[in-house]
Design a protein around this motif. Structure first.
Motif, PDB file in Angstrom:
ATOM      1  N   ILE A 212       3.185   3.934  -2.966  1.00 21.25           N
ATOM      2  CA  ILE A 212       3.829   5.002  -3.327  1.00 21.25           C
ATOM      3  C   ILE A 212       3.859   5.535  -5.484  1.00 21.25           C
ATOM      4  CG2 ILE A 212       5.589   4.957  -3.083  1.00 21.25           C
ATOM      5  CD1 ILE A 212       5.033   8.094  -1.851  1.00 21.25           C
TER       6      ILE A 212
ATOM      7  N   LEU B 143      -5.567  10.524  -8.868  1.00 24.07           N
ATOM      8  CA  LEU B 143      -6.267  10.262  -7.965  1.00 24.07           C
ATOM      9  C   LEU B 143      -8.084  10.300  -8.337  1.00 24.07           C
ATOM     10  CD1 LEU B 143      -4.649  12.425  -4.752  1.00 24.07           C
ATOM     11  CD2 LEU B 143      -5.640   9.693  -4.893  1.00 24.07           C
TER      12      LEU B 143
ATOM     13  N   TYR C 199      -6.255   7.785   0.603  1.00 22.84           N
ATOM     14  CA  TYR C 199      -7.050   7.106  -0.832  1.00 22.84           C
ATOM     15  C   TYR C 199      -7.153   5.821   0.034  1.00 22.84           C
ATOM     16  CZ  TYR C 199      -6.788   4.255  -5.350  1.00 22.84           C
ATOM     17  OH  TYR C 199      -7.347   3.947  -6.404  1.00 22.84           O
ATOM     18  N   PRO C 200      -6.517   5.256  -0.133  1.00 23.27           N
ATOM     19  CA  PRO C 200      -7.358   3.661   0.116  1.00 23.27           C
ATOM     20  C   PRO C 200      -8.152   3.267   1.545  1.00 23.27           C
ATOM     21  CG  PRO C 200      -4.879   3.421   0.655  1.00 23.27           C
ATOM     22  CD  PRO C 200      -5.040   4.969   0.042  1.00 23.27           C
ATOM     23  N   LEU C 201      -7.726   4.266   2.123  1.00 24.05           N
ATOM     24  CA  LEU C 201      -8.703   4.544   3.104  1.00 24.05           C
ATOM     25  C   LEU C 201     -10.164   4.902   1.996  1.00 24.05           C
ATOM     26  CD1 LEU C 201      -7.288   5.802   6.237  1.00 24.05           C
ATOM     27  CD2 LEU C 201      -7.894   3.444   5.875  1.00 24.05           C
TER      28      LEU C 201
ATOM     29  N   GLN D 197     -11.661  -5.105  -1.164  1.00 30.57           N
ATOM     30  CA  GLN D 197     -10.788  -4.245  -0.498  1.00 30.57           C
ATOM     31  C   GLN D 197     -10.497  -4.483   0.890  1.00 30.57           C
ATOM     32  OE1 GLN D 197      -9.408  -1.768  -2.216  1.00 30.57           O
ATOM     33  NE2 GLN D 197      -8.528  -0.604  -0.179  1.00 30.57           N
TER      34      GLN D 197
ATOM     35  N   MET E  92       0.770  -1.390  -0.074  1.00 34.65           N
ATOM     36  CA  MET E  92       0.153   0.078   0.147  1.00 34.65           C
ATOM     37  C   MET E  92       0.971   0.767   0.030  1.00 34.65           C
ATOM     38  SD  MET E  92      -3.472   0.151   2.169  1.00 34.65           S
ATOM     39  CE  MET E  92      -2.637   1.518   3.853  1.00 34.65           C
TER      40      MET E  92
ATOM     41  N   VAL F 109     -14.376  -3.029  -7.516  1.00 37.18           N
ATOM     42  CA  VAL F 109     -15.177  -3.688  -6.227  1.00 37.18           C
ATOM     43  C   VAL F 109     -16.509  -4.010  -6.475  1.00 37.18           C
ATOM     44  CG1 VAL F 109     -15.667  -3.457  -3.425  1.00 37.18           C
ATOM     45  CG2 VAL F 109     -13.495  -2.422  -4.746  1.00 37.18           C
TER      46      VAL F 109
ATOM     47  N   PHE G 261       1.694   5.982  -8.313  1.00 35.25           N
ATOM     48  CA  PHE G 261       1.352   7.259  -8.190  1.00 35.25           C
ATOM     49  C   PHE G 261       1.859   8.346  -9.086  1.00 35.25           C
ATOM     50  CE2 PHE G 261      -1.817   5.748  -5.925  1.00 35.25           C
ATOM     51  CZ  PHE G 261      -3.554   6.746  -6.219  1.00 35.25           C
TER      52      PHE G 261
ATOM     53  N   ILE H 298     -15.596   3.660   1.328  1.00 36.47           N
ATOM     54  CA  ILE H 298     -16.871   3.585   0.358  1.00 36.47           C
ATOM     55  C   ILE H 298     -17.830   1.410  -0.271  1.00 36.47           C
ATOM     56  CG2 ILE H 298     -17.529   3.770  -2.191  1.00 36.47           C
ATOM     57  CD1 ILE H 298     -15.971   6.428  -1.808  1.00 36.47           C
ATOM     58  N   ALA H 299     -16.023   1.296  -0.561  1.00 41.61           N
ATOM     59  CA  ALA H 299     -16.830  -0.689  -0.514  1.00 41.61           C
ATOM     60  C   ALA H 299     -17.180  -1.280   0.114  1.00 41.61           C
ATOM     61  CB  ALA H 299     -15.401  -0.879  -1.019  1.00 41.61           C
ATOM     62  N   ARG H 300     -16.778  -1.055   1.648  1.00 39.73           N
ATOM     63  CA  ARG H 300     -17.227  -1.536   2.535  1.00 39.73           C
ATOM     64  C   ARG H 300     -19.168  -1.169   2.656  1.00 39.73           C
ATOM     65  NH1 ARG H 300     -14.164  -5.072   4.193  1.00 39.73           N
ATOM     66  NH2 ARG H 300     -15.698  -5.422   4.974  1.00 39.73           N
TER      67      ARG H 300
ATOM     68  N   SER I 231      -7.787  -0.851  -4.573  1.00 39.32           N
ATOM     69  CA  SER I 231      -6.957   0.679  -4.789  1.00 39.32           C
ATOM     70  C   SER I 231      -5.821   1.088  -5.211  1.00 39.32           C
ATOM     71  CB  SER I 231      -6.939   1.164  -3.403  1.00 39.32           C
ATOM     72  OG  SER I 231      -6.292   0.198  -2.447  1.00 39.32           O
TER      73      SER I 231
ATOM     74  N   ILE J 131      -1.049  11.548   1.153  1.00 42.20           N
ATOM     75  CA  ILE J 131      -2.085  11.038   0.405  1.00 42.20           C
ATOM     76  C   ILE J 131      -3.150  10.250  -0.137  1.00 42.20           C
ATOM     77  CG2 ILE J 131      -3.140  11.930  -1.721  1.00 42.20           C
ATOM     78  CD1 ILE J 131      -2.103  14.810  -0.810  1.00 42.20           C
ATOM     79  N   CYS J 132      -1.868   9.289  -0.860  1.00 40.62           N
ATOM     80  CA  CYS J 132      -2.021   8.369  -1.654  1.00 40.62           C
ATOM     81  C   CYS J 132      -1.790   6.484  -1.453  1.00 40.62           C
ATOM     82  CB  CYS J 132      -1.015   7.874  -3.689  1.00 40.62           C
ATOM     83  SG  CYS J 132      -1.058   9.505  -4.071  1.00 40.62           S
ATOM     84  N   CYS J 133      -1.400   6.637  -0.637  1.00 36.87           N
ATOM     85  CA  CYS J 133      -1.575   5.726  -0.020  1.00 36.87           C
ATOM     86  C   CYS J 133      -1.979   5.428   1.557  1.00 36.87           C
ATOM     87  CB  CYS J 133       0.572   5.416   0.512  1.00 36.87           C
ATOM     88  SG  CYS J 133       1.200   5.124  -0.808  1.00 36.87           S
TER      89      CYS J 133
ATOM     90  N   VAL K  94       4.204  13.761   1.305  1.00 40.95           N
ATOM     91  CA  VAL K  94       3.227  14.353   1.105  1.00 40.95           C
ATOM     92  C   VAL K  94       2.132  13.238   0.664  1.00 40.95           C
ATOM     93  CG1 VAL K  94       1.446  15.727   0.191  1.00 40.95           C
ATOM     94  CG2 VAL K  94       3.576  16.408   1.702  1.00 40.95           C
ATOM     95  N   PHE K  95       2.937  12.783  -0.797  1.00 42.27           N
ATOM     96  CA  PHE K  95       1.777  11.609  -1.696  1.00 42.27           C
ATOM     97  C   PHE K  95       1.504  10.417  -0.449  1.00 42.27           C
ATOM     98  CE2 PHE K  95       3.992  14.103  -5.401  1.00 42.27           C
ATOM     99  CZ  PHE K  95       2.860  14.560  -5.828  1.00 42.27           C
ATOM    100  N   ALA K  96       2.875   9.678   0.088  1.00 42.53           N
ATOM    101  CA  ALA K  96       2.073   8.768   1.013  1.00 42.53           C
ATOM    102  C   ALA K  96       0.973   8.932   1.813  1.00 42.53           C
ATOM    103  CB  ALA K  96       3.941   8.284   1.764  1.00 42.53           C
TER     104      ALA K  96
ATOM    105  N   VAL L 274     -11.305   4.176  -0.376  1.00 43.88           N
ATOM    106  CA  VAL L 274     -11.504   3.181  -1.368  1.00 43.88           C
ATOM    107  C   VAL L 274     -12.587   2.609  -0.416  1.00 43.88           C
ATOM    108  CG1 VAL L 274     -10.937   1.613  -2.828  1.00 43.88           C
ATOM    109  CG2 VAL L 274     -10.358   3.550  -3.116  1.00 43.88           C
ATOM    110  N   THR L 275     -11.656   1.720   0.856  1.00 41.65           N
ATOM    111  CA  THR L 275     -12.266   0.697   1.734  1.00 41.65           C
ATOM    112  C   THR L 275     -13.607   1.353   1.868  1.00 41.65           C
ATOM    113  OG1 THR L 275     -10.312   0.540   2.094  1.00 41.65           O
ATOM    114  CG2 THR L 275     -11.689  -0.744   3.050  1.00 41.65           C
TER     115      THR L 275
END
Lengths: 583, 199
Positions: A140, A184, B26-28, A201, A135, A195, A143, B33-35, A235, B21-23, B17-19, B30-31
């Motif tokens: 990273i 993003l 973002y995955p949180l 996920q 992740m 999904v 992206f 919404i997905a859940r 993701s 936001i993107c890591c 910063v990217f870590a 997605v998680t």
């Protein structure tokens, strides 16, 4: 090769053509620091805060050297960041399987692999990488390496579009805006769609299922359970595709059913591989105020793509006469390494798409393709992945060929070659040739070394010419920053031999950075030039003639460089296959 | 060199910063919404029996060997096949002797188990390993050739089994994109719930 398959091919190319313009227009806004997008209300504050933290003045543009240096420093930090995470995996959180840290050579290979947008997998995803490594350590770069590629392409296009200038944008602004405004938001929607199709996920430990029927294994206890890999997959897969990264969450990549659950998820994934690369040709046309040129480049790419798809699809649909003789149904084609839900056509289309772009995700095992079916992905990578290509990388690679095509045309008609009103001079052509020769030298040099070395042959899964193809494919993929593989090749052997991981890592660095540096020098040179008004003698860079010339240039250089090597691999294997010769 | 040093701060800060936001975010997101929207899919489309025990995922193939069950494709995932923590294909090439030998053996076995004639062509998917080693599907042609064996072993009428095959076929999207595939695990579970005579 039935009607349904032809309709799918038409649908794929039609949809790609349809999204190229709107996405291209959006790209021009993203790549313009003052560009307005509907997302400004949410993202502007984040963008401004990022610049303040970085200590970057977004209004200050950079020259080509400063832009390149920024990119190199950013990439170096990225390699170290991921190397550290992979080595220290066992100490970091989100590791429910308790996976150990990676060995130095494998961590180096993987860190380089993701930083260079290659995403070659020397590791087996679900058995090696913790959720944190996937992740953060890997994602990273999905992206940022995509954003870097798009930024370099934008810088080159600005170098061509601007004249008598000295700056071509600010690297930090381009990378930040591309990530925030383009990658993003698209990924967020894309991931949720994936999904809905069945992609996982979650952050659960691996699930254990009690098998419906216990399987007896001679000499062992019966198998009664199936361990099911889990994780935050969607993701990561969204950006893996959109950013043409291709590094899989699981070992089998997009063939694994969680990672590509349905034919629809497969189709949209293929479209997403091409989306940004395709839109960038529109960006080229828009910025140079010559939309015809943008579409001409797009058409040249598409014509080569269709030819490649047809060859690969034809070869796979015809299957393997050796297996037919054993009683396998002739009509079914070559199904070894392919999934039923994708079948022959969608496997061939995916293989062609992923190697035309520098994605490298696979939904079938290229190693098990027929000789010519496997030649297509191999040759596409060796052409420099300019058929749409990786995000950014495809366009800047193709512009090298555009400049060479203009140069060759100029020589043929005996005039000073001009590209969009700018004179192409010796320095520019040298930079273009340097970018291409570096790739060729890396692919052929490393392949030759591995092919005659004990360490090189030890990693092979197949004998005869196919074994050579495995080596050639590996270095073509690494140098081209593709990341797909003839995956039988073992780059991380149990005895700890580091040759493959280190040489492949070096090939990836060469293919990424030693190509970008001359291309940025070209951008810097073009930037300074004056524009002369078009005259009767100006060679048009749009229209059918230029399309043909551009395709001719790409194929000529590719064929001259690689036909001898291909003859030793897939071409001779094809004839041996027809003769029923096995190894 | 000086210009390179001045880029170190933005390089390190932007990576962080990217870590975040993107890591992180973002995955949180997605998680989350997905859940909310697709909880079952996000968890792996798991199938449970009547006691609540997980017995598989509708997306992942399992091995079946008995006469009473439809058989999936050969698998190269893990040491015994269908290892869902070790996906992968055989990666054997078109001129591989090992692959040709495997196919020869599988063709003979398939014909003898399903009572086919000596020279009858065998569906390609029945004797080749998939890319993932977890292919949940077999081709409809492959399923139809196995139907009479399964019907006989379970004492069912052939049309009953054939209609179950049709009902457990995952169709191509919009009837156009991709291929029809018979979901082996779902089909076998449907058979089990039909014949409650035990084993």
């Amino acid at each position: 090769m039935n009607t349904n398959d032809w309709l799918q091919l038409a649908l794929f190319i039609g949809l790609l053509a349809l999204i190229t313009k709107p996405l291209g227009i959006y790209l021009t806004k993203v790549l313009d620091p003052a560009g307005k997008t509907p997302l400004d209300r949410v993202l502007r504050p984040v963008e401004r805060l990022s610049y303040r933290l970085m200590g970057v003045d977004p209004s200050r543009e950079q020259g080509w050297k400063s832009y390149t240096v920024a990119m190199l420093v950013f990439s170096a930090v990225g390699v170290l960041f991921t190397y550290a995470i992979l080595r220290l995996q066992h100490l970091l959180p989100l590791n429910p399987q308790g996976l150990p840290g990676l060995a130095p050579a494998l961590a180096f290979n993987t860190a380089v692999s993701f930083t260079t947008n290659t995403n070659w997998q020397s590791y087996g995803g679900e058995g090696t990488m913790s959720y944190f490594s996937q992740m953060v350590g890997l994602a990273i770069h999905n992206f940022t390496s995509a954003a870097v590629g798009i930024s370099i392409a934008a810088a080159l296009v600005r170098g061509i579009a601007r004249h008598s200038a000295s700056t071509l944008g600010n690297f930090w602004v381009d990378v930040t805006r591309t990530t925030l405004y383009l990658l993003l938001p698209v990924c967020l929607i894309f991931a949720v769609f994936l999904v809905s199709q069945g992609m996982i996920q979650n952050f659960k430990p691996y699930e254990t299922a009690k098998l419906v029927e216990a399987i007896t294994v001679p000499g062992q206890d019966p198998v009664t359970e199936q361990t099911i890999a889990q994780g935050p997959m969607a993701s990561q897969i969204a950006i893996k595709m959109l950013g043409t990264n291709g590094g899989g969450f699981t070992n089998a990549n997009a063939a694994q059913p969680f990672e590509n659950p349905t034919p629809l998820s497969n189709f949209i994934q293929m479209l997403s591989i091409f989306a940004i690369g395709s839109a960038l040709t529109y960006y080229l046309g828009r910025m140079t105020r010559n939309q015809g040129h943008g579409w001409t480049v797009w058409s040249a790419m598409m014509l080569m793509f269709v030819a490649a798809v047809l060859t690969c699809w034809w070869a796979e649909a015809h299957g393997n006469p050796v297996h037919h003789a054993l009683g396998v149904s002739v009509a079914d084609g070559n199904m070894e390494g392919k999934e039923v839900r994708f079948g022959i056509f969608n496997s061939s289309l995916f293989a062609t798409t992923t190697t035309a772009a520098s994605c490298g995700a696979v939904n079938s095992m290229h190693d098990s393709f027929t000789a010519f079916g496997g030649l297509v992905p191999l040759f596409l990578m060796e052409l420099g992945e300019v058929v749409i290509g990786g995000v950014g990388a495809g366009l800047y690679g193709m512009i090298v060929f555009v400049v060479l095509a203009v140069f060759i045309a100029g020589l043929m008609v005996g005039r000073t070659p001009e590209y969009l009103g700018k004179k192409i001079q010796a320095y520019d052509v040298k930079m273009c040739m340097l970018a291409l020769l570096v790739l060729t030298a890396s692919i052929l040099g490393f392949t030759a070394w591995a092919a005659v070395s004990a360490w090189g042959q030890a990693g092979l899964n197949n004998g005869g010419p196919h074994g050579f193809s495995e080596i050639l494919y590996a270095y073509s993929s690494a140098t081209g920053n593709n990341g797909s593989a003839f995956a039988g090749l073992t780059a991380t052997p149990a005895d700890g031999d580091m040759h493959y991981n280190v040489t492949l890592g070096i090939a990836m660095l060469i293919g990424r950075f030693l190509m970008i540096i001359p291309i940025m020098a070209l951008a810097g040179s073009m930037l300074k030039k004056k524009v002369s008004p078009p005259s009767a003698g100006t060679f048009p860079v749009s229209g059918v003639t230029f399309t043909v010339l551009l395709i001719g240039t790409v194929l000529l250089i590719g064929a001259l460089n690689f036909l001898p090597a291909l003859a030793l691999g897939p071409i001779v294997e094809h004839f041996l296959m027809l003769n029923g010769q096995l190894f | 060199m000086k210009s390179a040093l001045s880029q170190i701060r933005p390089a390190i800060v932007s990576t962080l910063v990217f870590a975040v936001i993107c890591c992180g975010l973002y995955p949180l997101a997605v998680t989350g919404i997905a859940r909310t929207a697709f909880a079952k899919q996000a968890d792996g489309s798991l199938i449970t029996d009547k006691h609540g025990t997980v017995i598989g995922s509708s997306l992942l193939g399992q091995n079946f060997c008995g006469d009473r069950y439809f058989h999936p494709r050969p698998s190269a995932a893990g040491a015994n096949g269908y290892d869902a923590a070790s996906s992968g294909g055989s990666n054997l090439g078109p001129t591989s002797r090992k692959l040709a030998d495997q196919i020869k053996e599988r063709v003979a076995a398939y014909r003898s188990i399903n009572g086919l004639a000596e020279n009858q062509p065998v569906p390609a998917d029945a004797v080749t390993a998939s890319g993932s080693g977890l292919d949940p599907h077999i081709s409809p042609a492959n399923a139809m050739l196995q139907a009479s064996r399964v019907a006989k072993a379970r004492g069912l009428a052939l049309p009953t089994v054939e209609s179950l095959i049709v009902r457990n076929t995952d169709k191509a999207a919009f009837g156009l994109i991709g291929e029809d595939g018979v979901n082996v695990l779902k089909l076998n579970l449907a058979l089990d719930s039909l014949s409650t005579d035990g084993r």
